[in-house]
Design an enzyme around this catalytic site. Structure first.
Site, PDB file in Angstrom:
ATOM      1  N   GLN B 131       0.857  -1.226  -0.092  1.00 35.19           N
ATOM      2  CA  GLN B 131       0.049  -0.075   0.028  1.00 35.19           C
ATOM      3  C   GLN B 131       0.878   1.454   0.152  1.00 35.19           C
ATOM      4  OE1 GLN B 131      -2.349   0.338   3.569  1.00 35.19           O
ATOM      5  NE2 GLN B 131      -3.615   1.902   2.739  1.00 35.19           N
ATOM      6  N   GLY B 132       0.834   2.062  -1.037  1.00 36.32           N
ATOM      7  CA  GLY B 132       1.741   3.184  -1.088  1.00 36.32           C
ATOM      8  C   GLY B 132       0.808   4.342  -1.020  1.00 36.32           C
ATOM      9  N   TYR B 133       0.661   4.875   0.265  1.00 32.97           N
ATOM     10  CA  TYR B 133      -0.317   5.990   0.503  1.00 32.97           C
ATOM     11  C   TYR B 133       0.593   7.012   0.969  1.00 32.97           C
ATOM     12  CZ  TYR B 133      -5.076   4.294  -0.285  1.00 32.97           C
ATOM     13  OH  TYR B 133      -6.093   3.861  -0.673  1.00 32.97           O
ATOM     14  N   SER B 134       1.385   6.864   2.236  1.00 33.36           N
ATOM     15  CA  SER B 134       1.997   7.707   2.886  1.00 33.36           C
ATOM     16  C   SER B 134       3.275   8.465   2.075  1.00 33.36           C
ATOM     17  CB  SER B 134       2.432   7.102   4.364  1.00 33.36           C
ATOM     18  OG  SER B 134       1.285   6.697   5.013  1.00 33.36           O
ATOM     19  N   SER B 167       4.663  -0.966   4.300  1.00 37.54           N
ATOM     20  CA  SER B 167       4.807  -2.347   4.846  1.00 37.54           C
ATOM     21  C   SER B 167       5.037  -3.456   3.900  1.00 37.54           C
ATOM     22  CB  SER B 167       3.358  -2.717   5.650  1.00 37.54           C
ATOM     23  OG  SER B 167       3.421  -1.889   6.642  1.00 37.54           O
ATOM     24  N   GLU B 250     -10.867  -0.995   5.017  1.00 39.67           N
ATOM     25  CA  GLU B 250      -9.728  -1.338   6.124  1.00 39.67           C
ATOM     26  C   GLU B 250     -10.300  -1.794   7.447  1.00 39.67           C
ATOM     27  OE1 GLU B 250      -6.458   1.347   5.849  1.00 39.67           O
ATOM     28  OE2 GLU B 250      -4.898   0.115   7.098  1.00 39.67           O
TER      29      GLU B 250
HETATM   30  C1  LIG Z   1       4.220  -0.070  11.557  1.00 46.89           C
HETATM   31  C2  LIG Z   1       3.775   0.823  10.237  1.00 46.89           C
HETATM   32  C3  LIG Z   1       3.153   0.582   9.096  1.00 46.89           C
HETATM   33  C4  LIG Z   1       2.801   1.297   8.075  1.00 46.89           C
HETATM   34  N1  LIG Z   1       2.476   0.703   7.015  1.00 46.89           N
HETATM   35  C5  LIG Z   1       2.121   1.773   5.874  1.00 46.89           C
HETATM   36  C6  LIG Z   1       1.784   1.407   4.727  1.00 46.89           C
HETATM   37  O1  LIG Z   1       2.013   0.067   4.387  1.00 46.89           O
HETATM   38  N2  LIG Z   1       1.367   2.014   3.748  1.00 46.89           N
HETATM   39  C7  LIG Z   1       1.350   3.404   3.885  1.00 46.89           C
HETATM   40  O2  LIG Z   1       1.081   4.118   3.163  1.00 46.89           O
HETATM   41  N3  LIG Z   1       1.413   3.788   5.300  1.00 46.89           N
HETATM   42  C8  LIG Z   1       1.964   3.170   6.163  1.00 46.89           C
HETATM   43  N4  LIG Z   1       2.067   3.573   7.507  1.00 46.89           N
HETATM   44  C9  LIG Z   1       2.039   4.842   7.676  1.00 46.89           C
HETATM   45  C10 LIG Z   1       1.023   5.549   8.701  1.00 46.89           C
HETATM   46  O3  LIG Z   1      -0.175   5.339   7.836  1.00 46.89           O
HETATM   47  C11 LIG Z   1       1.520   6.869   8.984  1.00 46.89           C
HETATM   48  O4  LIG Z   1       2.398   6.756   9.941  1.00 46.89           O
HETATM   49  C12 LIG Z   1       0.241   7.682  10.116  1.00 46.89           C
HETATM   50  O5  LIG Z   1      -0.670   8.197   8.830  1.00 46.89           O
HETATM   51  C13 LIG Z   1       0.645   8.775  10.485  1.00 46.89           C
HETATM   52  O6  LIG Z   1       1.344   9.674   9.690  1.00 46.89           O
HETATM   53  P1  LIG Z   1       2.936  10.281  10.290  1.00 46.89           P
HETATM   54  O7  LIG Z   1       3.622   8.994  10.494  1.00 46.89           O
HETATM   55  O8  LIG Z   1       3.400  11.138   9.220  1.00 46.89           O
HETATM   56  O9  LIG Z   1       2.764  11.104  11.474  1.00 46.89           O
HETATM   57  P2  LIG Z   1       2.177  12.639  11.746  1.00 46.89           P
HETATM   58  O10 LIG Z   1       0.722  12.786  10.689  1.00 46.89           O
HETATM   59  O11 LIG Z   1       3.359  13.360  11.293  1.00 46.89           O
HETATM   60  O12 LIG Z   1       1.692  12.697  13.185  1.00 46.89           O
HETATM   61  C14 LIG Z   1       2.560  13.027  14.141  1.00 46.89           C
HETATM   62  C15 LIG Z   1       1.861  13.296  15.641  1.00 46.89           C
HETATM   63  O13 LIG Z   1       0.826  14.376  15.114  1.00 46.89           O
HETATM   64  C16 LIG Z   1      -0.559  14.077  15.554  1.00 46.89           C
HETATM   65  N5  LIG Z   1      -1.348  14.816  14.448  1.00 46.89           N
HETATM   66  C17 LIG Z   1      -1.134  15.008  13.180  1.00 46.89           C
HETATM   67  N6  LIG Z   1      -2.404  15.355  12.797  1.00 46.89           N
HETATM   68  C18 LIG Z   1      -3.058  16.057  13.745  1.00 46.89           C
HETATM   69  C19 LIG Z   1      -4.167  16.668  13.707  1.00 46.89           C
HETATM   70  N7  LIG Z   1      -4.958  16.990  12.931  1.00 46.89           N
HETATM   71  N8  LIG Z   1      -4.825  16.707  15.350  1.00 46.89           N
HETATM   72  C20 LIG Z   1      -4.352  16.175  16.196  1.00 46.89           C
HETATM   73  N9  LIG Z   1      -2.926  15.587  15.950  1.00 46.89           N
HETATM   74  C21 LIG Z   1      -2.336  15.327  14.897  1.00 46.89           C
HETATM   75  C22 LIG Z   1      -0.452  12.438  15.125  1.00 46.89           C
HETATM   76  O14 LIG Z   1      -1.410  11.933  15.669  1.00 46.89           O
HETATM   77  C23 LIG Z   1       0.896  12.288  15.602  1.00 46.89           C
HETATM   78  O15 LIG Z   1       0.843  11.987  16.981  1.00 46.89           O
HETATM   79  C24 LIG Z   1       2.689   2.649   8.665  1.00 46.89           C
HETATM   80  C25 LIG Z   1       3.113   3.204   9.699  1.00 46.89           C
HETATM   81  C26 LIG Z   1       3.477   2.264  10.842  1.00 46.89           C
HETATM   82  C27 LIG Z   1       3.835   2.644  12.085  1.00 46.89           C
END
Ligand SMILES: Cc1cc2nc3c(=O)[nH]c(=O)nc-3n(C[C@H](O)[C@H](O)[C@H](O)COP(=O)(O)OP(=O)(O)OC[C@H]3O[C@@H](n4cnc5c(N)ncnc54)[C@H](O)[C@@H]3O)c2cc1C
Lengths: 386, 397
Positions: B131-134, B167, B250
């Site tokens: 899954q290539g979202y982030s 992942s 999901e």
């Molecule tokens: C083990 C693991 C597997 C993953 N696998 C995939 C995958 O296969 N494909 C994929 O696409 N992604 C994947 N992800 C990514 C995951 O979806 C993101 O890490 C997640 O969406 C959070 O984004 P970020 O890491 O940029 O954190 P950020 O968005 O930068 O957040 C940092 C902090 O700020 C807080 N925050 C952010 N915005 C707000 C708001 N509006 N209000 C209050 N608090 C806020 C967050 O809650 C967090 O505590 C994976 C992540 C992990 C940890």
């Protein structure tokens, strides 16, 4: 497996919701709390006669509707939301439940139809430990006499003790391992009812002293009623159900605290916008919703388990474990939400006039009823670890 | 509200249990209880073989319609399947992104040709998906995707940019991405949803080491990577709709089986408490009881969420909103409890089958409250959609 409410269940819930929204308003609750009985007799008559709530869980053969826990929790949830003041919890959730599970056929035939018809108010002492009524039994002794029994002791915390017609008494009997169950007439000689002045005035409690109260074999009102074949598992099962019904009520308290808070924070403006728009406030409301919905799942789930048969020793023990957990969760959720409601209302949350205080006091009182979360968890842990 | 099962359901339960008993042994026995969260790197090759073993028995994609190669099971039956799978110790599913995410999205939004091309290979366990979202700049604010894509004169698509936290990209054959197809567009507008083969010159995958030591996720770099002309799902510029539709899925049925796995983990914790003597401590006992209660509630949460609502149809409404927040926080607490129950032994890196899974649980469960919507984002959604509270301020798109 299906968690959807049936059509009848939806009807029961909706009727309870609209009836209580109408008769159990904040003013009505405050008025009832000041009444010596602690409730408005007319409301009690309407809910028993018009709505038939007292008959819901009574078997059809005994004049009831033959429904059970899933329906009663729906009513209790609404009763909790609106802080219904009525001897419904004592008569239906505690006494009828206990009689149905533990009493002899003769006693059931005599008492349950009268309860179902709303003609008889019965109550029982609310224990505060995780025991299945043995804690309340420990406070009363039954001595055998030539023609029956004599009861001596004191029961703390009897809901609706002032207004009830009959009292169920658990008592210890010399030479018997299981506690015995008696029903006594509340105006019998030797009974002294003292109303307790409690901070939570929405459920009136009394202390009842029994001094040489005689329960005579074959007597009309006062007698021993436990069925030796059923009392051991019945005790466990009825205590489990009592905890479940209390938990449903606590669920309603918690829901109302959240609803009040969401409504208030939508109206109240500071810094040029509704305070509900601040994330710190939103997140705390969301956290309440998570806990409330989870509790609701637990309450509905346990009620479905109670209705799914399995009332033998094994089934009752499992139900008891689950209901112990649900009561613990409910007490904490209700208190949490009441406390959050006060905080998020600001200064008005600290007033007598606004409602959060009513739920706050009730939640604290109920924390102890039928076992504190700490005791109940210890009991669950014993089952899991030993 | 009822909990009892029909005799037919019970027979189906027995059928699944028996199949698992007959097939999860021999060379597959080593996979029992392996490959779950935190343990994704456990023998991927063998777990892919296991996917094909499942497929041969007709046990992949059990909730998909039969017309798409699935088994067309009702929700109740799917719950039973996932429960029995997990109860038997069925390994973490290598195919879950295909079966649980992109497959259902293609069934809903894909063209007939896409369904024909991709679905059968998800069903038979021969193609695996990532899954290539982030992206580095698009986490919680997913719509801030900067990866670009454009169409070449021959109709094929090119992708330029970077994904992160992907992942199992290193174990996958295909990846679905959202990328900006309309230059200068902002937010959720102007995005397209593309399917790309991972094994191609324009794609580079670099592992990222996680706090537990493993590298289950990756950075994925796209440098003119190619997607075939008809491997765009939905219309160009309307990829957000597909991406969001997929996120709805999901939170589906497959997470139900997860409870049986959680029950297994709780059991490991209880056994550890008995062994270490920490089970005599009243405070630990209370936490164990609370964890047990939370698990019952979680199962009822799931059953409630999946039961038809009063108006018919699924209740994927208010109840569903709390589901992820509840289980992920429960699981994280269980991880901490596991360590406290092990005591100082927990601090020593171990291969002991009674200790290692608990250490993995402790570490990986920290991610549960981050991926698939962080705790904070979940609470925003619950407050806004569940309680109708004011929405977070958003920059104008
Ligand atoms: C083990 C693991 C597997 C993953 N696998 C995939 C995958 O296969 N494909 C994929 O696409 N992604 C994947 N992800 C990514 C995951 O979806 C993101 O890490 C997640 O969406 C959070 O984004 P970020 O890491 O940029 O954190 P950020 O968005 O930068 O957040 C940092 C902090 O700020 C807080 N925050 C952010 N915005 C707000 C708001 N509006 N209000 C209050 N608090 C806020 C967050 O809650 C967090 O505590 C994976 C992540 C992990 C940890």
């Amino acid at each position: 497996m299906n968690f959807a409410l049936t059509e009848d269940q939806v009807l029961i819930r909706d009727a309870a919701e609209s009836f209580l929204a109408d008769v159990s308003t904040s003013e009505a609750v405050r008025a009832a709390a000041g009444h010596p009985y602690g409730y408005d007799v007319e409301v009690w008559q309407r809910l028993s006669a018009e709505l038939g709530w007292c008959s819901i869980a009574v078997p059809e053969a005994l004049g009831g509707m033959g429904l059970g826990a899933p329906e009663l929790v729906l009513i209790q949830e609404q009763a909790g939301r609106h802080l219904l003041c009525a001897p419904f919890f004592s008569t239906v959730c505690l006494a009828a439940n206990l009689i149905d599970a533990c009493a002899t056929a003769a006693a059931r035939e005599r008492l349950l139809p009268a309860i179902a018809g709303g003609e008889l108010r019965v109550t029982v002492g609310l224990g505060s430990s995780a025991e299945d009524w043995t804690d309340v039994a420990a406070a009363v002794r039954a001595h055998r006499t030539a023609d029956g029994w004599v009861l001596d002791g004191c029961i703390e915390r009897v809901p609706d003790g002032v207004s009830a017609d009959r009292l169920l008494v658990w008592a210890q009997v010399d030479g018997e391992s299981e506690p015995a169950l008696f029903v006594v007439n509340l105006d019998a000689p030797g009974i002294e009812v003292a109303a307790l002045q409690t901070w939570d005035a929405t459920r009136h409690l009394s202390r009842i002293a029994l001094r040489g109260v005689s329960a005579v074999v074959g007597a009309d009102a006062s007698m021993r009623i436990d069925d030796p074949q059923r009392v051991a598992t019945g005790r466990v099962r009825s205590a489990a159900l009592a905890r479940l019904y209390l938990a449903a009520e606590l669920l309603g308290h918690a829901q109302q605290c959240l609803d009040l808070t969401v409504a208030y924070t939508a109206e109240r403006k500071q810094f040029g916008r509704p305070v509900g728009g601040f994330q710190a406030v939103k997140h705390r409301c969301a956290e309440m919703m998570v806990r409330i919905e989870s509790l609701r799942s637990g309450v509905y789930g346990a009620s479905a388990r109670a209705a799914s048969g399995a009332d033998g020793a094994q089934g009752s023990a499992e139900l008891a474990r689950e209901c112990a957990m649900i009561k613990a969760l409910a007490a904490q959720t209700a208190f949490y939400c009441a406390q959050e409601a006060i905080q998020l209302h600001g200064g008005v949350g600290f007033t007598w006039e606004y409602d959060p205080q009513l739920y706050f006091k009730r939640a604290q009182a109920a924390h102890h009823w039928l076992g504190t979360p700490e005791m109940l968890r210890a009991r669950v842990a014993d089952a899991l670890l030993n | 509200m009822r909990l009892d099962e029909t005799p037919e359901d019970q027979a189906f339960r027995a059928e699944v249990a028996q199949w698992m008993q007959e097939h999860l042994n021999g060379r597959f026995a080593a996979l029992k209880h392996r490959g779950g969260p935190g343990d994704e790197e456990a023998d991927p090759a063998l777990r892919k073989d296991w996917e094909r073993e499942l497929a041969a028995g007709g046990w992949t994609c059990v909730g998909w319609p039969q017309s798409c190669g699935g088994r067309g099971l009702s929700i109740e039956r799917q719950v039973i399947f996932h429960e029995e799978y997990a109860r038997a110790g069925g390994p973490g599913r290598m195919g879950h992104i295909g079966e649980g995410l992109i497959g259902p999205a293609l069934i809903e939004f894909g063209s007939p040709a896409q369904k024909q091309r991709f679905l059968p290979r998800i069903v038979d366990g021969t193609e695996f998906w990532a899954q290539g979202y982030s992206e580095p700049g698009a986490g919680s604010d997913l719509a801030n995707v900067q990866t670009r894509c454009w169409q070449e004169p021959d109709g094929s698509w090119r992708v330029q940019g970077q994904k992160i936290w992907t992942s199992l990209a290193h174990e996958s054959d295909w990846i679905f991405v959202i990328a900006r197809s309309e230059p200068g567009s902002k937010g959720s507008k102007g995005l397209s949803f593309l399917l790309l083969k991972l094994d191609q010159p324009g794609i580079e995958i670099r592992p990222i080491r996680q706090l537990g030591g493993g590298s289950e996720f990756n950075e994925v770099f796209f440098d003119g990577a190619v997607a075939e002309a008809d491997h765009i799902v939905g219309a160009p510029g309307e990829g957000w709709k597909v991406a969001m539709g997929l996120l709805q899925i999901e939170r589906g049925v497959s997470t139900l089986g997860q409870q049986m796995h959680f029950a297994y983990e709780l059991d490991l914790v209880i056994q550890a408490a008995r062994r270490s003597g920490r089970g005599d401590d009243p405070a630990i006992r209370a936490r164990i009881a609370e964890a047990w209660g939370g698990l019952q509630v979680m199962r009822y949460n799931a059953l409630r969420m999946l039961s038809p609502s009063e108006g018919g149809g699924l209740q994927l409404g208010r109840e569903a909103l709390i589901y992820k927040y509840y289980w992920s926080n429960w699981h994280r607490d269980l991880g901490k409890l596991a360590m406290d129950v092990l005591g100082p032994d927990a601090d020593v890196i171990s291969d002991d089958p009674a200790i290692r899974p608990l250490q993995q649980l402790f570490f990986f469960s920290r991610a549960d409250t981050i991926y698939a919507g962080t705790n904070e984002i979940q609470l925003n959604i619950i407050a806004e959609r569940g309680l109708g509270m004011p929405r977070e301020p958003r920059p104008a798109a």
